[in-house]
Every structure is written in structure tokens, then in C-alpha cells.
Design a protein around this motif. Structure first.
Motif, PDB file in Angstrom:
ATOM      1  N   LEU A 255     -12.248   2.916  -8.345  1.00 31.43           N
ATOM      2  CA  LEU A 255     -12.355   2.799  -9.795  1.00 31.43           C
ATOM      3  C   LEU A 255     -10.972   2.736 -10.426  1.00 31.43           C
ATOM      4  O   LEU A 255     -10.717   1.900 -11.303  1.00 31.43           O
ATOM      5  CB  LEU A 255     -13.142   3.991 -10.361  1.00 31.43           C
ATOM      6  N   GLY A 256     -10.062   3.588  -9.973  1.00 27.21           N
ATOM      7  CA  GLY A 256      -8.707   3.584 -10.516  1.00 27.21           C
ATOM      8  C   GLY A 256      -8.013   2.256 -10.311  1.00 27.21           C
ATOM      9  O   GLY A 256      -7.359   1.732 -11.228  1.00 27.21           O
ATOM     10  N   SER A 257      -8.148   1.687  -9.125  1.00 20.59           N
ATOM     11  CA  SER A 257      -7.507   0.401  -8.846  1.00 20.59           C
ATOM     12  C   SER A 257      -8.118  -0.722  -9.674  1.00 20.59           C
ATOM     13  O   SER A 257      -7.415  -1.626 -10.139  1.00 20.59           O
ATOM     14  CB  SER A 257      -7.617   0.073  -7.359  1.00 20.59           C
ATOM     15  N   ALA A 258      -9.423  -0.676  -9.886  1.00 16.77           N
ATOM     16  CA  ALA A 258     -10.067  -1.675 -10.731  1.00 16.77           C
ATOM     17  C   ALA A 258      -9.553  -1.570 -12.158  1.00 16.77           C
ATOM     18  O   ALA A 258      -9.321  -2.577 -12.830  1.00 16.77           O
ATOM     19  CB  ALA A 258     -11.587  -1.496 -10.693  1.00 16.77           C
ATOM     20  N   LEU A 259      -9.344  -0.351 -12.622  1.00 17.31           N
ATOM     21  CA  LEU A 259      -8.800  -0.157 -13.965  1.00 17.31           C
ATOM     22  C   LEU A 259      -7.370  -0.670 -14.062  1.00 17.31           C
ATOM     23  O   LEU A 259      -6.940  -1.157 -15.111  1.00 17.31           O
ATOM     24  CB  LEU A 259      -8.851   1.326 -14.341  1.00 17.31           C
ATOM     25  N   ALA A 260      -6.637  -0.563 -12.964  1.00 16.37           N
ATOM     26  CA  ALA A 260      -5.262  -1.072 -12.941  1.00 16.37           C
ATOM     27  C   ALA A 260      -5.222  -2.587 -12.875  1.00 16.37           C
ATOM     28  O   ALA A 260      -4.172  -3.187 -13.141  1.00 16.37           O
ATOM     29  CB  ALA A 260      -4.501  -0.484 -11.756  1.00 16.37           C
ATOM     30  N   GLY A 261      -6.330  -3.231 -12.546  1.00 21.28           N
ATOM     31  CA  GLY A 261      -6.370  -4.685 -12.557  1.00 21.28           C
ATOM     32  C   GLY A 261      -7.083  -5.332 -11.400  1.00 21.28           C
ATOM     33  O   GLY A 261      -7.649  -6.405 -11.538  1.00 21.28           O
ATOM     34  N   SER A 262      -7.062  -4.686 -10.206  1.00 22.29           N
ATOM     35  CA  SER A 262      -7.691  -5.310  -9.036  1.00 22.29           C
ATOM     36  C   SER A 262      -7.611  -4.370  -7.845  1.00 22.29           C
ATOM     37  O   SER A 262      -6.634  -3.632  -7.683  1.00 22.29           O
ATOM     38  CB  SER A 262      -6.976  -6.614  -8.678  1.00 22.29           C
ATOM     39  N   LEU A 263      -8.618  -4.426  -6.981  1.00 25.66           N
ATOM     40  CA  LEU A 263      -8.539  -3.695  -5.719  1.00 25.66           C
ATOM     41  C   LEU A 263      -7.421  -4.240  -4.840  1.00 25.66           C
ATOM     42  O   LEU A 263      -6.946  -3.561  -3.929  1.00 25.66           O
ATOM     43  CB  LEU A 263      -9.867  -3.775  -4.965  1.00 25.66           C
ATOM     44  N   GLY A 264      -7.000  -5.473  -5.105  1.00 22.10           N
ATOM     45  CA  GLY A 264      -5.909  -6.058  -4.336  1.00 22.10           C
ATOM     46  C   GLY A 264      -4.581  -5.367  -4.532  1.00 22.10           C
ATOM     47  O   GLY A 264      -3.635  -5.589  -3.767  1.00 22.10           O
ATOM     48  N   ILE A 296      -4.818 -17.257  -0.570  1.00 23.85           N
ATOM     49  CA  ILE A 296      -4.846 -16.883  -1.988  1.00 23.85           C
ATOM     50  C   ILE A 296      -5.064 -15.388  -2.204  1.00 23.85           C
ATOM     51  O   ILE A 296      -5.144 -14.933  -3.342  1.00 23.85           O
ATOM     52  CB  ILE A 296      -5.938 -17.662  -2.745  1.00 23.85           C
ATOM     53  N   CYS A 297      -5.153 -14.605  -1.124  1.00 26.68           N
ATOM     54  CA  CYS A 297      -5.411 -13.175  -1.276  1.00 26.68           C
ATOM     55  C   CYS A 297      -4.179 -12.456  -1.823  1.00 26.68           C
ATOM     56  O   CYS A 297      -3.048 -12.936  -1.706  1.00 26.68           O
ATOM     57  CB  CYS A 297      -5.856 -12.565   0.047  1.00 26.68           C
ATOM     58  N   ASN A 298      -4.413 -11.298  -2.391  1.00 25.93           N
ATOM     59  CA  ASN A 298      -3.348 -10.508  -3.005  1.00 25.93           C
ATOM     60  C   ASN A 298      -2.676  -9.632  -1.938  1.00 25.93           C
ATOM     61  O   ASN A 298      -3.324  -8.765  -1.368  1.00 25.93           O
ATOM     62  CB  ASN A 298      -3.935  -9.628  -4.109  1.00 25.93           C
ATOM     63  N   PRO A 299      -1.380  -9.820  -1.692  1.00 28.00           N
ATOM     64  CA  PRO A 299      -0.711  -9.021  -0.664  1.00 28.00           C
ATOM     65  C   PRO A 299      -0.129  -7.709  -1.177  1.00 28.00           C
ATOM     66  O   PRO A 299       0.442  -6.945  -0.397  1.00 28.00           O
ATOM     67  CB  PRO A 299       0.430  -9.949  -0.221  1.00 28.00           C
ATOM     68  N   ILE A 300      -0.262  -7.429  -2.475  1.00 31.75           N
ATOM     69  CA  ILE A 300       0.452  -6.287  -3.058  1.00 31.75           C
ATOM     70  C   ILE A 300      -0.032  -4.960  -2.487  1.00 31.75           C
ATOM     71  O   ILE A 300       0.763  -4.055  -2.229  1.00 31.75           O
ATOM     72  CB  ILE A 300       0.346  -6.319  -4.594  1.00 31.75           C
ATOM     73  N   GLY A 301      -1.350  -4.818  -2.258  1.00 38.05           N
ATOM     74  CA  GLY A 301      -1.842  -3.564  -1.687  1.00 38.05           C
ATOM     75  C   GLY A 301      -1.219  -3.271  -0.337  1.00 38.05           C
ATOM     76  O   GLY A 301      -0.833  -2.140  -0.047  1.00 38.05           O
ATOM     77  N   ALA A 302      -1.106  -4.302   0.507  1.00 38.42           N
ATOM     78  CA  ALA A 302      -0.497  -4.122   1.826  1.00 38.42           C
ATOM     79  C   ALA A 302       0.998  -3.851   1.710  1.00 38.42           C
ATOM     80  O   ALA A 302       1.551  -3.013   2.434  1.00 38.42           O
ATOM     81  CB  ALA A 302      -0.748  -5.359   2.688  1.00 38.42           C
ATOM     82  N   ILE A 303       1.666  -4.549   0.808  1.00 38.55           N
ATOM     83  CA  ILE A 303       3.116  -4.360   0.643  1.00 38.55           C
ATOM     84  C   ILE A 303       3.405  -2.965   0.083  1.00 38.55           C
ATOM     85  O   ILE A 303       4.335  -2.284   0.537  1.00 38.55           O
ATOM     86  CB  ILE A 303       3.686  -5.465  -0.258  1.00 38.55           C
ATOM     87  N   ALA A 304       2.604  -2.531  -0.881  1.00 38.17           N
ATOM     88  CA  ALA A 304       2.781  -1.184  -1.421  1.00 38.17           C
ATOM     89  C   ALA A 304       2.461  -0.124  -0.374  1.00 38.17           C
ATOM     90  O   ALA A 304       3.061   0.960  -0.372  1.00 38.17           O
ATOM     91  CB  ALA A 304       1.894  -1.000  -2.654  1.00 38.17           C
ATOM     92  N   SER A 305       1.533  -0.428   0.542  1.00 35.36           N
ATOM     93  CA  SER A 305       1.266   0.498   1.653  1.00 35.36           C
ATOM     94  C   SER A 305       2.481   0.590   2.559  1.00 35.36           C
ATOM     95  O   SER A 305       2.792   1.657   3.116  1.00 35.36           O
ATOM     96  CB  SER A 305       0.046   0.025   2.450  1.00 35.36           C
ATOM     97  N   GLY A 306       3.191  -0.535   2.721  1.00 34.89           N
ATOM     98  CA  GLY A 306       4.440  -0.516   3.466  1.00 34.89           C
ATOM     99  C   GLY A 306       5.464   0.394   2.818  1.00 34.89           C
ATOM    100  O   GLY A 306       6.235   1.084   3.499  1.00 34.89           O
ATOM    101  N   ASP A 338      -6.965 -12.990  -8.300  1.00 33.77           N
ATOM    102  CA  ASP A 338      -7.698 -11.793  -8.698  1.00 33.77           C
ATOM    103  C   ASP A 338      -7.078 -11.127  -9.910  1.00 33.77           C
ATOM    104  O   ASP A 338      -7.727 -10.338 -10.597  1.00 33.77           O
ATOM    105  CB  ASP A 338      -7.769 -10.801  -7.533  1.00 33.77           C
ATOM    106  N   LEU A 339      -5.823 -11.453 -10.213  1.00 34.04           N
ATOM    107  CA  LEU A 339      -5.123 -10.901 -11.370  1.00 34.04           C
ATOM    108  C   LEU A 339      -5.025 -11.916 -12.511  1.00 34.04           C
ATOM    109  O   LEU A 339      -4.289 -11.701 -13.471  1.00 34.04           O
ATOM    110  CB  LEU A 339      -3.719 -10.442 -10.964  1.00 34.04           C
ATOM    111  N   GLY A 340      -5.740 -13.023 -12.369  1.00 32.67           N
ATOM    112  CA  GLY A 340      -5.733 -14.026 -13.419  1.00 32.67           C
ATOM    113  C   GLY A 340      -4.645 -15.071 -13.291  1.00 32.67           C
ATOM    114  O   GLY A 340      -4.467 -15.897 -14.196  1.00 32.67           O
ATOM    115  N   GLY A 341      -3.905 -15.068 -12.188  1.00 31.34           N
ATOM    116  CA  GLY A 341      -2.830 -16.029 -11.987  1.00 31.34           C
ATOM    117  C   GLY A 341      -3.230 -17.153 -11.060  1.00 31.34           C
ATOM    118  O   GLY A 341      -4.398 -17.309 -10.705  1.00 31.34           O
ATOM    119  N   THR A 342      -2.236 -17.923 -10.651  1.00 30.28           N
ATOM    120  CA  THR A 342      -2.485 -19.061  -9.758  1.00 30.28           C
ATOM    121  C   THR A 342      -1.604 -19.009  -8.512  1.00 30.28           C
ATOM    122  O   THR A 342      -1.643 -19.939  -7.698  1.00 30.28           O
ATOM    123  CB  THR A 342      -2.218 -20.385 -10.494  1.00 30.28           C
TER     124      THR A 342
END
Length: 369
Positions: A255-264, A296-306, A338-342
């Protein structure tokens, strides 16, 4: 002398391969900028649903033994249509977290610049909290069974038991208090459903009250999970560290991640704080079969996990540099769909690496001066 960190990479299924590759690029860029202080030695394991199709199991029987001597595990995502979800989860991810006693699961909730949040409260205030998830017992202890199917259709019984131990509750609650002491807002919010679950979660409440007495400098509150769900939306500014059982924290962090913009965007760390086993770092999102292989997937979750892995190794400045680079990239408009970009996965990864190199160069210049 160069310190080499041995990392086991398990991309597993779907977009897991894409985001792990992106995360490795960023982490290798961090190592390259360290002037030889440290490096990463990667070993990739081909485990997951494709491995299951060939061998009838998600990982080999000696897989845990193969992982034991690594400094950390970098995980992608598991799950595909050829394997039931409960089989893939217990056959790989939970097989690792349970057997390596990775009992503390940290899931930061990050609101990034340039990312539109559905939460109006994010428009005019800085929001930042961490969900601390009990990761070894609770509702995911795996206790129970299915019986009486022989009596015919409609007669089968399934029993799923939650496990709450005094020790398990205390160590995760104490972990949350210690984490709260490192933050600008020193507060721990405990979440249960003890009005309805009157045994295990009442024990949790009692342990929380006992441990809280040792941390008079940390504010506390105990909130029922349904009320906390509302607080995530209506009063997120009141949150700093939220500690909850395995299931409740799993749901609340999504829920928190969805509020922040995306599970990605969601990162996580599965920690064995004692260091008896390697800890595992992974994005929260799933394998996303619908977009896997499209770039086209969002890599930010994985990078932030790094970044969480770097912090686990004591590389605080480098972890902060990665987090700042993510903020620079999103703030400059490098957003996936997933964040509204391209932007593509590669575009975002390249933007983060570029911002990271600038960030690390600035840090080096400050140190040299």
C-alpha cells in the motif's frame, strides 16, 4: 587493498532478469568509482520456474549450501504460469528466507521527485517511512495442512496456523526501535489485529509494551491494521517506523509503495542481522509476465534494493549516492510507463548511472578538498 564482495544473483522469472541486470550495472558503477577500495564478484544462479520445468524443483536440493558462503544474495522475482504461486514462493524465495533465518524485512516507502502520487498529502510535505516486517514466523510460518478430501467434494478441510513466539516478536520489535533511533523522527508504530486475533497478536502487543519501556526516547503507538491502512492514506506524516507481522507488513508495504506511485519503486532487504547467513535484497514487485522481455519494466525497486545492500555492507556514502541518483533521474523526468512516462528500463538505468557518477565525483571532490 581491494575488498571483494561475493554476490549470488538469482534473477529467477519474468522481469527479474531485467531488473537484476539493471541493478548490477548500477552496483558495478559504484565499485568502479571506488578507486579500488572494493569490487563485486557476481555468480548467477539459473533457478526459478524455467528450472522447475526442467528439474521439477525451483532450486536444487543443495542450493542453500551453495549460497551459504556468499556475502549477500541479489534476487529478482519468482513466479510463472507453469508453477502454482504457492509452489514457486515456497520453493525458492521463502525457502531462502526461512532457512537462512532472514527474520527482519525492511521495506522503505519512498516518495520520489518527479513521480505523481495519488496521495494529496504528498503534494506539500516530505513523506518518508519504513515498514519493518517480521519475516520468519507469523502468518507465513507454513504450519497447517489439508485433510479429509477422501470424504468427497465439499468436505476437505484446510488449517493454516500463525506462529508468534516471544523471541520472534521481541527481536523484530527491538530491531524497529533501534532503527527508529537512527531517524530524525524517533517513533515506532506497532500494528496488529489483536482485538480479533486474541492469542498471537496479544502476545505481540505485550512484548511491544515491554520492549518500549527500554526506549523512553522513542515515541510509540499501537494501531489495529485496518486503522493503520487508513492512516497510511489520511495521516502519513505521522509515520516513521512501522513494525508489523509477516502478513500485515507485507500488505501495508505494498500500500505504501502504491501511494508513492508504483510497486516498481519498492525495495526490500531480507536480513539475518546476526550474520550467520547471507542476507537477501530484492524489489517488492512480482515477475510481471505481461511485460516481461519488453524492456519497459521499472528497475528502481531493484536498484534501490542494491542501495540497501551497500548500506548492509557499511558503505553508507555509496548507498546514499545511489539513492540520490535515483532522485535525480526521476526528478529529471526519466520515468517508466508505470509512473506515467515513456522511458525504457535501459533509459532509466542509464540515467541513474550517469547521475550516480556525477554524485560520486562530487563526493570524491569534497573528500579531496
Amino acid at each position: 587493498m581491494t575488498h571483494t564482495y561475493r554476490i549470488a544473483a538469482i534473477p529467477a522469472d519474468g522481469v527479474g532478469a531485467e531488473v537484476v541486470s539493471a541493478g548490477r550495472q548500477v552496483l558495478d558503477a559504484v565499485a568502479a568509482a571506488s578507486a579500488g577500495r572494493f569490487s563485486f564478484d557476481w555468480t548467477e544462479f539459473p533457478w526459478g520456474s524455467e528450472y522447475y520445468a526442467q528439474h521439477g524443483q525451483l532450486m536444487p536440493s543443495d542450493g542453500l549450501e551453495a549460497l551459504t558462503d556468499f556475502d549477500a544474495i541479489y534476487f529478482g522475482a519468482v513466479g510463472w504460469e507453469n508453477v502454482p504461486d504457492h509452489v514457486s514462493l515456497w520453493g525458492l524465495r521463502l525457502n531462502i528466507t526461512q532457512n537462512f533465518d532472514q527474520w527482519a524485512n525492511i521495506r522503505p516507502v519512498k516518495f520520489l521527485p518527479g513521480v505523481n502520487s495519488p496521495l494529496r498529502a504528498a503534494d506539500d510535505r516530505e513523506l518518508d517511512w519504513i515498514v519493518v516486517r517480521e519475516n520468519s514466523e507469523g502468518e507465513y510460518a507454513g504450519l497447517g495442512g489439508r485433510n479429509l478430501s477422501g470424504r468427497g467434494p465439499g468436505n476437505e478441510v484446510a488449517v493454516q496456523s500463525s506462529l508468534f513466539t516471544d523471541k520472534g516478536c521481541e527481536r523484530i520489535i527491538r530491531f524497529a526501535f533501534e532503527l527508529a533511533r537512527t531517524r530524525s523522527v524517533k517513533k515506532v508504530s506497532s500494528v496488529t489485529k489483536s482485538n480479533a486475533q486474541q492469542y498471537g497478536m496479544v502476545l505481540w502487543d505485550e512484548v511491544f509494551a515491554r520492549v518500549a519501556q527500554e526506549y523512553p526516547d522513542v515515541a510509540t503507538e499501537s494501531v489495529l491494521v485496518d486503522a493503520m491502512s487508513a492512516k497510511f492514506v489520511l495521516h502519513p506524516e505521522e509515520l516513521s517506523v512501522v513494525v508489523a507481522s509477516n502478513l500485515n507488513a507485507d500488505i501495508l508495504s505494498d500500500l505504501g509503495s502504491a501511494l508513492a506511485g508504483s510497486l516498481g519503486l519498492a525495495a526490500s532487504a531480507n536480513l539475518n542481522p546476526e550474520g550467520r547467513f547471507p542476507s537477501m535484497f530484492e524489489p517488492v514487485h512480482g515477475s510481471a509476465p505481461d511485460i516481461a522481455g519488453q524492456g519497459i519494466c521499472n528497475p528502481i525497486g531493484a536498484i534501490a534494493s542494491g542501495a540497501l545492500m551497500l548500506r548492509h555492507f557499511g558503505l553508507e556514502a555509496e548507498a546514499h549516492a545511489v539513492e540520490r541518483a535515483i532522485e535525480s533521474a526521476t526528478g529529471a523526468g526519466h520515468l517508466t510507463r508505470d509512473l506515467g512516462g515513456t522511458a525504457s528500463t535501459e533509459d532509466v538505468t542509464h540515467a541513474i548511472v550517469e547521475a550516480l557518477e556525477q554524485e560520486l565525483a562530487t563526493q570524491l571532490a569534497v573528500v579531496s578538498a
